[in-house]
Write a protein that holds these residues in place. Sequence first.
Motif, PDB file in Angstrom:
ATOM      1  N   TYR A   8       1.192  -1.145  -0.126  1.00  0.00           N
ATOM      2  CA  TYR A   8       0.018   0.296  -0.283  1.00  0.00           C
ATOM      3  C   TYR A   8       0.857   1.191   0.480  1.00  0.00           C
ATOM      4  CZ  TYR A   8      -3.447  -3.608   1.372  1.00  0.00           C
ATOM      5  OH  TYR A   8      -4.754  -4.280   1.075  1.00  0.00           O
ATOM      6  N   ILE A   9       0.427   2.122  -0.573  1.00  0.00           N
ATOM      7  CA  ILE A   9       1.442   3.751  -0.915  1.00  0.00           C
ATOM      8  C   ILE A   9       0.346   4.920  -0.023  1.00  0.00           C
ATOM      9  CG2 ILE A   9      -0.490   3.892  -3.255  1.00  0.00           C
ATOM     10  CD1 ILE A   9       2.482   5.570  -3.624  1.00  0.00           C
ATOM     11  N   ALA A  10       0.960   5.780   0.896  1.00  0.00           N
ATOM     12  CA  ALA A  10       0.784   6.756   0.871  1.00  0.00           C
ATOM     13  C   ALA A  10      -0.201   7.886   0.729  1.00  0.00           C
ATOM     14  CB  ALA A  10       1.062   7.385   2.144  1.00  0.00           C
ATOM     15  N   LEU A  11      -1.209   8.241   0.695  1.00  0.00           N
ATOM     16  CA  LEU A  11      -1.835   9.500  -0.723  1.00  0.00           C
ATOM     17  C   LEU A  11      -1.861  10.633   0.224  1.00  0.00           C
ATOM     18  CD1 LEU A  11      -5.297   7.664  -1.580  1.00  0.00           C
ATOM     19  CD2 LEU A  11      -3.093   7.243  -2.809  1.00  0.00           C
ATOM     20  N   TRP A  12      -1.608  10.804   1.745  1.00  0.00           N
ATOM     21  CA  TRP A  12      -1.718  12.198   2.167  1.00  0.00           C
ATOM     22  C   TRP A  12      -0.372  11.656   3.328  1.00  0.00           C
ATOM     23  CZ3 TRP A  12      -6.453  10.071   1.285  1.00  0.00           C
ATOM     24  CH2 TRP A  12      -7.281  10.757   0.512  1.00  0.00           C
ATOM     25  N   SER A  68      -3.528   0.497  -8.230  1.00  0.00           N
ATOM     26  CA  SER A  68      -4.475  -0.362  -8.277  1.00  0.00           C
ATOM     27  C   SER A  68      -5.170   1.620  -8.648  1.00  0.00           C
ATOM     28  CB  SER A  68      -5.069  -0.518  -7.555  1.00  0.00           C
ATOM     29  OG  SER A  68      -5.247  -0.355  -6.167  1.00  0.00           O
ATOM     30  N   VAL A  69      -6.403   1.341  -9.099  1.00  0.00           N
ATOM     31  CA  VAL A  69      -6.794   2.589  -9.005  1.00  0.00           C
ATOM     32  C   VAL A  69      -7.199   3.180  -8.335  1.00  0.00           C
ATOM     33  CG1 VAL A  69      -9.762   1.974  -9.316  1.00  0.00           C
ATOM     34  CG2 VAL A  69      -9.005   3.339 -10.266  1.00  0.00           C
ATOM     35  N   GLN A  70      -6.931   3.007  -6.867  1.00  0.00           N
ATOM     36  CA  GLN A  70      -7.300   3.899  -5.550  1.00  0.00           C
ATOM     37  C   GLN A  70      -5.682   4.729  -5.480  1.00  0.00           C
ATOM     38  OE1 GLN A  70      -6.796   1.124  -2.421  1.00  0.00           O
ATOM     39  NE2 GLN A  70      -8.809   0.014  -2.830  1.00  0.00           N
ATOM     40  N   GLU A  71      -4.780   4.510  -6.224  1.00  0.00           N
ATOM     41  CA  GLU A  71      -3.645   5.326  -6.123  1.00  0.00           C
ATOM     42  C   GLU A  71      -3.743   6.617  -7.068  1.00  0.00           C
ATOM     43  OE1 GLU A  71       1.124   4.546  -7.424  1.00  0.00           O
ATOM     44  OE2 GLU A  71      -0.163   3.052  -7.400  1.00  0.00           O
ATOM     45  N   GLN A  72      -4.702   6.840  -8.397  1.00  0.00           N
ATOM     46  CA  GLN A  72      -5.135   7.684  -9.164  1.00  0.00           C
ATOM     47  C   GLN A  72      -5.381   8.507  -8.194  1.00  0.00           C
ATOM     48  OE1 GLN A  72      -3.385   7.959 -11.710  1.00  0.00           O
ATOM     49  NE2 GLN A  72      -3.175   5.787 -11.913  1.00  0.00           N
ATOM     50  N   PRO A  73      -4.848   9.910  -8.001  1.00  0.00           N
ATOM     51  CA  PRO A  73      -5.849  10.889  -7.951  1.00  0.00           C
ATOM     52  C   PRO A  73      -7.064  11.530  -8.010  1.00  0.00           C
ATOM     53  CG  PRO A  73      -4.335  11.760  -9.304  1.00  0.00           C
ATOM     54  CD  PRO A  73      -3.843  10.080  -9.496  1.00  0.00           C
ATOM     55  N   TRP A  74      -7.458  11.203  -9.241  1.00  0.00           N
ATOM     56  CA  TRP A  74      -8.974  11.224  -9.684  1.00  0.00           C
ATOM     57  C   TRP A  74      -9.676  10.521  -9.115  1.00  0.00           C
ATOM     58  CZ3 TRP A  74      -9.449   6.972 -11.841  1.00  0.00           C
ATOM     59  CH2 TRP A  74      -8.411   6.100 -13.303  1.00  0.00           C
ATOM     60  N   PHE A  75      -9.617   9.135  -8.436  1.00  0.00           N
ATOM     61  CA  PHE A  75     -10.559   8.125  -8.167  1.00  0.00           C
ATOM     62  C   PHE A  75     -10.873   8.816  -6.545  1.00  0.00           C
ATOM     63  CE2 PHE A  75     -11.471   3.956  -5.659  1.00  0.00           C
ATOM     64  CZ  PHE A  75     -12.084   3.147  -6.582  1.00  0.00           C
ATOM     65  N   PHE A  76     -12.188   8.624  -6.092  1.00  0.00           N
ATOM     66  CA  PHE A  76     -12.133   9.097  -4.669  1.00  0.00           C
ATOM     67  C   PHE A  76     -12.905   8.064  -4.352  1.00  0.00           C
ATOM     68  CE2 PHE A  76     -10.781  13.071  -6.198  1.00  0.00           C
ATOM     69  CZ  PHE A  76     -11.004  14.234  -5.033  1.00  0.00           C
ATOM     70  N   GLY A  77     -12.939   7.071  -4.620  1.00  0.00           N
ATOM     71  CA  GLY A  77     -13.900   5.869  -4.004  1.00  0.00           C
ATOM     72  C   GLY A  77     -15.224   6.051  -3.518  1.00  0.00           C
ATOM     73  N   ASP A  78     -15.990   5.539  -2.889  1.00  0.00           N
ATOM     74  CA  ASP A  78     -17.140   5.081  -2.212  1.00  0.00           C
ATOM     75  C   ASP A  78     -17.777   7.343  -2.126  1.00  0.00           C
ATOM     76  OD1 ASP A  78     -18.179   3.435  -2.914  1.00  0.00           O
ATOM     77  OD2 ASP A  78     -17.088   2.155  -0.318  1.00  0.00           O
ATOM     78  N   LEU A  79     -18.149   7.627  -2.509  1.00  0.00           N
ATOM     79  CA  LEU A  79     -18.906   8.940  -3.241  1.00  0.00           C
ATOM     80  C   LEU A  79     -20.188   8.882  -2.926  1.00  0.00           C
ATOM     81  CD1 LEU A  79     -16.831  11.499  -1.722  1.00  0.00           C
ATOM     82  CD2 LEU A  79     -16.643  12.085  -4.106  1.00  0.00           C
ATOM     83  N   SER A  97     -13.309  19.955 -14.262  1.00  0.00           N
ATOM     84  CA  SER A  97     -12.098  19.152 -13.479  1.00  0.00           C
ATOM     85  C   SER A  97     -12.937  18.092 -13.420  1.00  0.00           C
ATOM     86  CB  SER A  97     -12.181  20.491 -11.904  1.00  0.00           C
ATOM     87  OG  SER A  97     -11.094  21.318 -11.942  1.00  0.00           O
ATOM     88  N   PHE A  98     -12.433  17.265 -12.301  1.00  0.00           N
ATOM     89  CA  PHE A  98     -13.785  15.883 -12.383  1.00  0.00           C
ATOM     90  C   PHE A  98     -12.875  14.633 -10.769  1.00  0.00           C
ATOM     91  CE2 PHE A  98      -9.605  14.741 -15.147  1.00  0.00           C
ATOM     92  CZ  PHE A  98      -9.190  13.401 -14.674  1.00  0.00           C
ATOM     93  N   LEU A  99     -13.590  13.745 -11.133  1.00  0.00           N
ATOM     94  CA  LEU A  99     -13.231  13.038 -10.299  1.00  0.00           C
ATOM     95  C   LEU A  99     -14.231  11.405 -10.781  1.00  0.00           C
ATOM     96  CD1 LEU A  99     -15.692  12.398  -8.231  1.00  0.00           C
ATOM     97  CD2 LEU A  99     -14.492  14.341  -7.542  1.00  0.00           C
ATOM     98  N   ILE A 100     -13.500  10.379 -10.611  1.00  0.00           N
ATOM     99  CA  ILE A 100     -14.455   8.665 -10.551  1.00  0.00           C
ATOM    100  C   ILE A 100     -14.936   8.625  -9.575  1.00  0.00           C
ATOM    101  CG2 ILE A 100     -14.215   6.575 -11.485  1.00  0.00           C
ATOM    102  CD1 ILE A 100     -12.587   7.567 -13.688  1.00  0.00           C
ATOM    103  N   SER A 163      -9.769  17.854 -17.872  1.00  0.00           N
ATOM    104  CA  SER A 163      -8.744  18.780 -17.208  1.00  0.00           C
ATOM    105  C   SER A 163      -8.509  17.996 -16.425  1.00  0.00           C
ATOM    106  CB  SER A 163      -9.021  20.317 -17.223  1.00  0.00           C
ATOM    107  OG  SER A 163      -9.987  20.745 -16.160  1.00  0.00           O
ATOM    108  N   GLU A 164      -8.374  18.630 -15.333  1.00  0.00           N
ATOM    109  CA  GLU A 164      -7.141  18.450 -14.215  1.00  0.00           C
ATOM    110  C   GLU A 164      -7.953  17.626 -12.713  1.00  0.00           C
ATOM    111  OE1 GLU A 164      -4.143  18.607 -13.556  1.00  0.00           O
ATOM    112  OE2 GLU A 164      -4.446  19.521 -15.400  1.00  0.00           O
ATOM    113  N   PRO A 165      -7.283  16.590 -11.678  1.00  0.00           N
ATOM    114  CA  PRO A 165      -8.670  15.752 -10.757  1.00  0.00           C
ATOM    115  C   PRO A 165      -8.765  16.567  -9.574  1.00  0.00           C
ATOM    116  CG  PRO A 165      -6.274  14.371 -11.474  1.00  0.00           C
ATOM    117  CD  PRO A 165      -6.616  16.166 -11.745  1.00  0.00           C
ATOM    118  N   CYS A 166      -9.977  16.551  -9.646  1.00  0.00           N
ATOM    119  CA  CYS A 166     -10.640  17.643  -8.314  1.00  0.00           C
ATOM    120  C   CYS A 166      -9.813  17.408  -7.250  1.00  0.00           C
ATOM    121  CB  CYS A 166     -11.710  16.966  -8.168  1.00  0.00           C
ATOM    122  SG  CYS A 166     -12.848  17.570  -6.488  1.00  0.00           S
TER     123      CYS A 166
END
Length: 479
Positions: A8-12, A68-79, A97-100, A163-166
């Motif tokens: 696993y990788i730290a996102l923050w 995995s996709v969880q590592e991507q800055p545009w992936f926000f999981g359960d929302l 600006s966008f997110l998945i 354009s850029e991730p949220c």
Amino acid sequence: MSKVVQRYIALWDFEGCGEQELSFKTGDRFQAVDSSKEWWIVERITAIGSRTGEKGYVPANYLGEEGSVQEQPWFFGDLSRTEAVNLLMKKGNTTGSFLIRVSDKQGFVYALSVRMSDAVKHFKIMRSDQGEYHLFHTHLFPDLTKLIDHYKTKPVMKGLMLSEPCVKDEPVAADFSPLPLDEWERPREEFTLVKKLGSGNFAQVHEGYWQGGLKMRVAIKTIKQDDTNREIFRKETAFLKTLRHRNLLALYAVCSIGDPYYIVTELLSKGDLLKFLRGEEGQKLSVDSLLDVAGQVVDGMHYLETKHCIHRDLAARNVLIGRNNICKVADFGLARIINDDCYVSNSREVPYKWTAPEALEFGRFTIKSDVWSFGVLLHEIMSRGMNPYPAIPNSELLQYLKVGHRMSAPRKCSEKVYNIMLECWSEDPQKRPTFNELKFTMDNLSNYECSEVPSKPTTAPKPPPKPRGLFAKLQTINK
């Protein structure tokens, strides 16, 4: 064959407090030692995968699965849709600006949310039988990253490209506790009451701090100790310990030694839904956002339905709302687990104007009586906090309902949404929808730009008879 070890990788960045918590920086890597709870025990590893021997607790929502996709800055999981809109409309995000996000709607797994100048558009991300992702059948992609790359160069709709991730909010580690779920009882000294939030017949609710392994803001319900309240405390805590759902209030701890009793739960920053709807922010919510709130309540109640639980006090005042308008059903003081189809109670301590006629008249409470209550709650939501049956006293309400009268539609409420209320208020409980059916209906009220899920055919219920005499006067006042 050697077992593949997931990393696993730290996102923050995260600054631990106390000896048990591990501090880390964005990009640090870990191997999970125990990932069974919401705080994980991990071991830090180097960039080349070597173990460092350094172990500790970390909040799981700060980590993403490496590769995995969880590592991507545009992936926000359960929302939820409303959470996505609130995030994308924040300062720092612009057109494109966008997110998945993960979707629990029927028919598609992910949704793409994209900001326009003054609104947010949502797109269903479908998946073919071969596992390829697409917004439209004309363009198929092997993974989400390829889909995003494509729509950064080609418009997702006329005049709109990604354009850029949220901008991503750092998660709140205080939402989680490393305590095992079976260690509910905590010493009274760990809790500090700060300010009173509200009170009822049996209890008061305070904002406070839990100063155990973590110093975290919590809600503390205090119940004065006597024989009656001891039973209320026992039933409510026993019930809360069995629940675990995104849209139900989470129990953190209890204190049953000393007076008063403490029930310690998560704290939601915006308070109860009724006050929120009547306040400035609630008055400005779009219809889509109001429906998202209602949908979240249905999701929580659907979970209770699967557990054979009835709430018996479902109302806007007993739904809490937090950051990004996440909603949680709360106040389980009257809730019961039913082994048969119904629970019979002769108590007159019921929320009269939210209670189904068969429960008012015969004390018969079922999942379908909770559905009736949801119809009243939906009316509260769409009217932004109007009192139900404002001109009708409790003593006349049952007769008013038995002759077929119902509340009129809130102002600016669509026919589709009002028909949901009327279905919930069917005189015959068996003709009311289940929460599973309501979940399907609420999911498909949302307007996505790409819709490939067929609508569920419904038959609008017959309108109630026109009121006469005294009831006509009362309903005129009501309007």
